[in-house]
Design a protein around this motif. Structure first.
Motif, PDB file in Angstrom:
ATOM      1  N   THR A 111       0.837  -1.199   0.000  1.00  7.78           N
ATOM      2  CA  THR A 111       0.000   0.000   0.000  1.00  7.78           C
ATOM      3  C   THR A 111       0.879   1.259   0.000  1.00  7.78           C
ATOM      4  O   THR A 111       2.091   1.180   0.192  1.00  7.78           O
ATOM      5  CB  THR A 111      -0.922   0.032   1.237  1.00  7.78           C
ATOM      6  OG1 THR A 111      -0.099   0.042   2.408  1.00  7.78           O
ATOM      7  CG2 THR A 111      -1.853  -1.175   1.262  1.00  7.78           C
ATOM      8  N   ASP A 112       0.262   2.414  -0.201  1.00  5.37           N
ATOM      9  CA  ASP A 112       0.999   3.682  -0.134  1.00  5.37           C
ATOM     10  C   ASP A 112       0.083   4.778   0.385  1.00  5.37           C
ATOM     11  O   ASP A 112      -1.141   4.645   0.379  1.00  5.37           O
ATOM     12  CB  ASP A 112       1.589   4.047  -1.507  1.00  5.37           C
ATOM     13  CG  ASP A 112       0.609   3.873  -2.638  1.00  5.37           C
ATOM     14  OD1 ASP A 112      -0.513   4.381  -2.522  1.00  5.37           O
ATOM     15  OD2 ASP A 112       0.964   3.208  -3.647  1.00  5.37           O
ATOM     16  N   VAL A 113       0.714   5.856   0.879  1.00  6.85           N
ATOM     17  CA  VAL A 113      -0.053   7.024   1.343  1.00  6.85           C
ATOM     18  C   VAL A 113       0.630   8.281   0.814  1.00  6.85           C
ATOM     19  O   VAL A 113       1.825   8.268   0.499  1.00  6.85           O
ATOM     20  CB  VAL A 113      -0.157   7.124   2.884  1.00  6.85           C
ATOM     21  CG1 VAL A 113      -1.064   6.071   3.452  1.00  6.85           C
ATOM     22  CG2 VAL A 113       1.208   7.097   3.552  1.00  6.85           C
ATOM     23  N   HIS A 114      -0.155   9.362   0.757  1.00  8.39           N
ATOM     24  CA  HIS A 114       0.349  10.600   0.157  1.00  8.39           C
ATOM     25  C   HIS A 114       0.026  11.794   1.050  1.00  8.39           C
ATOM     26  O   HIS A 114      -0.977  11.770   1.766  1.00  8.39           O
ATOM     27  CB  HIS A 114      -0.277  10.786  -1.234  1.00  8.39           C
ATOM     28  CG  HIS A 114      -0.178   9.522  -2.037  1.00  8.39           C
ATOM     29  ND1 HIS A 114       0.943   9.199  -2.745  1.00  8.39           N
ATOM     30  CD2 HIS A 114      -1.040   8.484  -2.163  1.00  8.39           C
ATOM     31  CE1 HIS A 114       0.773   8.001  -3.289  1.00  8.39           C
ATOM     32  NE2 HIS A 114      -0.422   7.548  -2.951  1.00  8.39           N
ATOM     33  N   GLY A 115       0.864  12.812   0.996  1.00  9.70           N
ATOM     34  CA  GLY A 115       0.637  13.998   1.823  1.00  9.70           C
ATOM     35  C   GLY A 115       1.402  15.188   1.286  1.00  9.70           C
ATOM     36  O   GLY A 115       1.946  15.150   0.174  1.00  9.70           O
ATOM     37  N   ASP A 116       1.447  16.256   2.137  1.00 11.29           N
ATOM     38  CA  ASP A 116       2.154  17.474   1.731  1.00 11.29           C
ATOM     39  C   ASP A 116       3.579  17.522   2.273  1.00 11.29           C
ATOM     40  O   ASP A 116       4.462  18.111   1.652  1.00 11.29           O
ATOM     41  CB  ASP A 116       1.397  18.706   2.255  1.00 11.29           C
ATOM     42  CG  ASP A 116      -0.010  18.752   1.727  1.00 11.29           C
ATOM     43  OD1 ASP A 116      -0.158  18.799   0.494  1.00 11.29           O
ATOM     44  OD2 ASP A 116      -0.962  18.692   2.533  1.00 11.29           O
ATOM     45  N   ILE A 117       3.753  16.961   3.485  1.00 13.87           N
ATOM     46  CA  ILE A 117       5.065  16.987   4.139  1.00 13.87           C
ATOM     47  C   ILE A 117       5.328  15.590   4.704  1.00 13.87           C
ATOM     48  O   ILE A 117       4.399  14.938   5.205  1.00 13.87           O
ATOM     49  CB  ILE A 117       5.077  18.008   5.297  1.00 13.87           C
ATOM     50  CG1 ILE A 117       4.867  19.431   4.764  1.00 13.87           C
ATOM     51  CG2 ILE A 117       6.383  17.934   6.097  1.00 13.87           C
ATOM     52  CD1 ILE A 117       4.898  20.516   5.834  1.00 13.87           C
ATOM     53  N   LEU A 118       6.586  15.172   4.652  1.00 17.14           N
ATOM     54  CA  LEU A 118       6.963  13.883   5.251  1.00 17.14           C
ATOM     55  C   LEU A 118       8.051  14.122   6.283  1.00 17.14           C
ATOM     56  O   LEU A 118       9.047  14.812   6.002  1.00 17.14           O
ATOM     57  CB  LEU A 118       7.474  12.929   4.159  1.00 17.14           C
ATOM     58  CG  LEU A 118       8.176  11.664   4.647  1.00 17.14           C
ATOM     59  CD1 LEU A 118       7.236  10.795   5.491  1.00 17.14           C
ATOM     60  CD2 LEU A 118       8.693  10.843   3.452  1.00 17.14           C
ATOM     61  N   ILE A 119       7.857  13.549   7.464  1.00 19.16           N
ATOM     62  CA  ILE A 119       8.858  13.659   8.519  1.00 19.16           C
ATOM     63  C   ILE A 119       9.343  12.252   8.873  1.00 19.16           C
ATOM     64  O   ILE A 119       8.568  11.419   9.354  1.00 19.16           O
ATOM     65  CB  ILE A 119       8.269  14.366   9.756  1.00 19.16           C
ATOM     66  CG1 ILE A 119       7.847  15.785   9.347  1.00 19.16           C
ATOM     67  CG2 ILE A 119       9.285  14.424  10.895  1.00 19.16           C
ATOM     68  CD1 ILE A 119       6.943  16.461  10.315  1.00 19.16           C
ATOM     69  N   GLY A 120      10.604  12.006   8.602  1.00 18.90           N
ATOM     70  CA  GLY A 120      11.183  10.688   8.908  1.00 18.90           C
ATOM     71  C   GLY A 120      11.578  10.645  10.377  1.00 18.90           C
ATOM     72  O   GLY A 120      12.514  11.316  10.792  1.00 18.90           O
TER      73      GLY A 120
END
Ligand SMILES: Cc1cc2nc3c(=O)[nH]c(=O)nc-3n(C[C@H](O)[C@H](O)[C@H](O)COP(=O)(O)OP(=O)(O)OC[C@H]3O[C@@H](n4cnc5c(N)ncnc54)[C@H](O)[C@@H]3O)c2cc1C
Length: 446
Positions: free
Chosen positions: A157-166
């Motif tokens: 599966t995958d997800v999408h957004g505006d910002i990613l914080i590792g």
């Protein structure tokens, strides 16, 4: 005022201490009303795992600023009597050789505090809406594009957004997606850590110190302390000459160790240490890895890192938990500074992430330089045991001052960076106006 057209969707990779604290900070500190924060964690359940973890005054102050008051109580964490962070003793004589003190900590709740790691984690968890934490989501890779970010999971599966914080720890897959050749190096030390009920040792060992004690020997140290919730910890270490690759293949983080090995290793130490190893019921192994400072903390204008993913310093100075908390606070402050009344454009997102990284990167790079210097340092050989002992005592007495780390004021550091960027921004606008011939400004007005 510019309209904020939609909500800002923030994906956080990992629900450890850094991930949870970041979710709390973005909800409480950022003041961004339309923010939707979702966390993705590989573990099938969030259990109270790990051994002891120390939080220094910087981490304790940040917990309070984040509103995590439940972690400040004397029940959850242990603070040494008289507010002493820790005492350093000689391995053989058991004599006190030096003592850590706080430099500028007025509130006793902010004194260095020792916890079972799981209890800090649980205290944070109480402040994060459970429906925003998605378990069993092992991240395979991350992606950033001009129009957004994506996480791809092992389950397809995958997800999408505006910002990613590792926030996915020292072996971050988010970091690896953007810096594929980043490598960790084994420090040469494996820690043997244990946490157990304090009743196993308290009242059983004559003159067991009430404070947290670090016994230093010529090569290795031994640490023992009470923790909150009636827990106790012992930590030993040994040198392992094998390569990073071999270590990674043979010892898993948190793997059960052999407690007889611990006892044998410390059999010639003073009676208190020997008794502590005898009563330690079992140990887990933690090979200590570290990585270089990263060239940047901002990827594709929309991705950044917090906690061990951003600064792989290993167990140095027991700073990991406090640094992760300070990262989260700095990120919340950066969001607040940039997004108030502004749009969620890629330019503003990048500005917020850069403000955050400018606050945190130099501070953590300083720590990483010390860590790598220590790993590179060659062991000294001594002609006599007296000379070795003299060198040990000198080392103990001359321990470097780490107040810059343990009492760091991240909010003040952020203020300096934000003010600097404001001044630089104003100056740039002024210079653009001047060169375009649109307006003549006196330098004092820029
Ligand atoms: C199980 C465990 C036990 C620990 N025990 C101790 C301890 O006893 N003492 C100590 O000083 N420090 C311990 N640490 C490290 C300490 O928690 C960190 O140094 C510090 O708190 C900073 O935390 P962090 O959130 O950056 O990283 P971590 O605490 O490592 O948290 C990272 C989180 O990301 C998750 N994650 C990692 N990779 C993926 C992936 N591919 N997909 C999805 N999720 C992922 C992990 O499961 C974890 O929950 C432990 C860490 C872990 C994970």
């Amino acid at each position: 005022m510019v309209e904020q057209p939609k909500s800002l969707r923030v994906l956080i990779a990992g629900a450890g201490i850094a991930g949870l604290a970041t979710a709390i900070s973005l909800a409480r500190i950022s003041s961004v009303a339309k923010i939707d924060v979702q966390l993705y964690e590989q573990a099938p359940e969030l259990l109270e795992i790990g051994a002891s973890i120390a939080l220094s005054p910087n981490g304790m102050r940040t917990l309070e600023k984040l509103g995590v008051h439940n972690a400040l109580s004397d029940e959850v964490g242990f603070r040494g009597p008289g507010g002493i962070p820790q005492i350093f003793r000689h391995w053989k004589t058991d004599q006190v050789v030096s003592t850590d003190t706080h430099a500028d900590v007025s509130d006793p709740r902010h004194y260095t505090t020792r916890f079972h790691r799981g209890h800090v984690h649980s205290a944070l968890l109480e402040h994060v809406p459970p429906e925003t934490i998605h378990l069993n989501k092992k991240i395979k890779r991350a992606e950033a594009r001009p129009d957004g970010v994506s996480l791809f999971f092992e389950d397809g599966t995958d997800v999408h957004g505006d910002i990613l914080i590792g926030a996915d720890g020292i072996r971050s897959s988010v970091r690896q997606s953007f810096i594929p050749d980043y490598k960790l190096r084994f420090s040469g030390k494996v820690f043997m850590r244990a946490t157990f009920d304090a009743s196993l040792v308290e009242g059983k060992i004559p003159n067991l110190p009430a404070d947290s004690i670090h016994w230093w020997g010529p090569k290795d140290n031994f640490f023992a302390s009470r923790l909150g919730k009636n827990q106790y910890t012992t930590v030993g270490a040994y040198d392992d000459p094998r390569s990073s690759e071999e270590l990674e293949r043979t010892i898993a983080w948190d793997q059960l160790g052999n407690v007889e090995f611990l006892r044998n290793r410390y059999k010639d130490w003073n009676p208190t240490v020997r008794a502590l190893t005898e009563l330690t019921p079992s140990t887990n192994l933690y090979p200590n890895f570290a990585g270089d400072a990263l060239p940047t903390w901002v990827f594709g204008s929309r991705v950044t890192l917090v906690g061990d993913a951003a600064h792989a310093h290993g167990g140095a100075f027991a700073a990991g938990g406090s640094l992760a908390l300070d990262d989260s606070l700095a990120l919340g402050l950066a969001f607040k500074h940039i997004f108030q009344g502004a749009t969620f454009s890629i330019e503003n997102i990048e500005k917020a992430l850069r403000l955050y990284s400018q606050t945190r990167q130099p501070h953590t790079a300083r720590l990483l330089r010390i860590v790598h210097d220590q790993i590179d340092r060659k062991a000294t050989t001594f002609a006599t045991s007296e000379a070795e002992d003299e060198a040990l005592v000198a080392r103990l007495k001359g321990r470097p001052d780490t107040v810059w780390l343990s009492e760091h004021d991240v909010e003040a550091a952020f203020g300096v960076v934000a003010q600097g960027s404001h001044d630089a921004g104003a100056q740039r606008v002024g210079e653009e106006l001047k060169t375009s011939g649109a307006i003549q400004l006196e330098p004092s007005k820029l």
